[in-house]
Design a protein around this motif. Structure first.
Motif, PDB file in Angstrom:
ATOM      1  N   SER A   7      12.673  52.219  17.517  1.00 34.10           N
ATOM      2  CA  SER A   7      13.124  52.908  18.720  1.00 34.10           C
ATOM      3  C   SER A   7      13.894  54.170  18.320  1.00 34.10           C
ATOM      4  O   SER A   7      14.442  54.253  17.209  1.00 34.10           O
ATOM      5  N   ASP A 207       4.687  60.346  19.448  1.00 29.23           N
ATOM      6  CA  ASP A 207       5.253  59.965  20.738  1.00 29.23           C
ATOM      7  C   ASP A 207       6.763  59.895  20.572  1.00 29.23           C
ATOM      8  O   ASP A 207       7.273  59.023  19.855  1.00 29.23           O
ATOM      9  N   ARG A 209       9.007  58.779  22.292  1.00 28.47           N
ATOM     10  CA  ARG A 209       9.598  57.519  22.759  1.00 28.47           C
ATOM     11  C   ARG A 209       9.333  56.382  21.789  1.00 28.47           C
ATOM     12  O   ARG A 209       9.997  55.343  21.855  1.00 28.47           O
ATOM     13  N   ARG A 210       8.368  56.565  20.882  1.00 29.22           N
ATOM     14  CA  ARG A 210       7.976  55.498  19.956  1.00 29.22           C
ATOM     15  C   ARG A 210       7.755  56.068  18.561  1.00 29.22           C
ATOM     16  O   ARG A 210       6.625  56.114  18.066  1.00 29.22           O
TER      17      ARG A 210
END
Length: 220
Positions: A7, A207, A209-210
């Motif tokens: 994360s 990404d 977010r990831r």
């Protein structure tokens, strides 16, 4: 190698721990007390400036003074950057960042035996004049985070290098339309320098977010 999803918050936590440990060792280096010089490298779409900014408070909370320096505050004057035009990718790759100024004003003073007197910014690119910033004293054991693009492979003396890697497709998808002209420079950087092959920490950032950490061992 192994790709470990992580994360964004945990990425900051893990990087903070690693950098804090290295900074503590730098404070008692055999060659003399030093500060830790960290590159956070990546195309603008990868968020290098944002990651470096996110590390500032956690590192300070662990007792380490921190200075965040953006490579965009160490650009060369417009007369040099735009000598071949405002959208020339080869000029962007080779001549935009004032590497000599970055070394002189930030990296060398943070080295073992250095004065610790660092300049946060050298050039105001919008006004095209010296930024007139004041020098900052960074104590031994402090961390200087230098964030920006195309920072690795040019011989700048970093102690820890973090590279945010984007796939070609993600780079094109996430780069703003007005900056698409610079894409050949990032392609050249990936092919000639191959920063993901030697950076101390490689983060796949397709990404935001990831993200994922690239680690030795295991299967890709």
């Amino acid at each position: 190698m192994r790709i470990r999803p992580i994360s964004p918050d945990l990425l900051v936590t893990e990087l903070t721990g690693r950098l804090a440990d290295a900074a503590t060792r730098a404070a008692s280096a055999p060659a003399g007390p030093a500060r830790l010089r960290v590159a956070v490298d990546g195309a603008p779409a990868a968020g290098a400036d944002e990651l470096a900014a996110a590390l500032v408070d956690p590192l300070r909370a662990q007792g380490h003074p921190v200075l965040h320096v953006r490579a965009t505050d160490f650009l060369r004057p417009a007369s040099l950057r735009f000598e071949l035009g405002r959208t020339n990718p080869d000029s962007f790759y080779e001549a935009w960042v004032d590497e000599a100024g970055l070394r002189r004003e930030v990296l060398d003073p943070a080295a073992p035996g250095g004065s610790g007197r660092l300049l946060p910014s050298l050039w105001d690119a919008d006004a095209d004049r010296a930024s007139r910033a004041r020098y900052v004293d960074l104590a031994p054991g402090g961390v200087v985070l230098v964030s920006g693009s195309l920072l690795l492979g040019g011989g700048l003396p970093f102690d820890v290098t973090v590279h945010l890697e984007l796939s070609p497709a993600a780079l094109r998808r996430r780069t703003e339309a007005a900056q698409q002209w610079a894409l050949p420079a990032f392609d050249r950087y990936a092919e000639e320098v191959v920063p993901a092959s030697f950076a101390d920490v490689v983060v796949r950032a397709d990404d935001p977010r990831r993200p994922a950490l690239v680690e030795p061992g295991g299967n890709d």
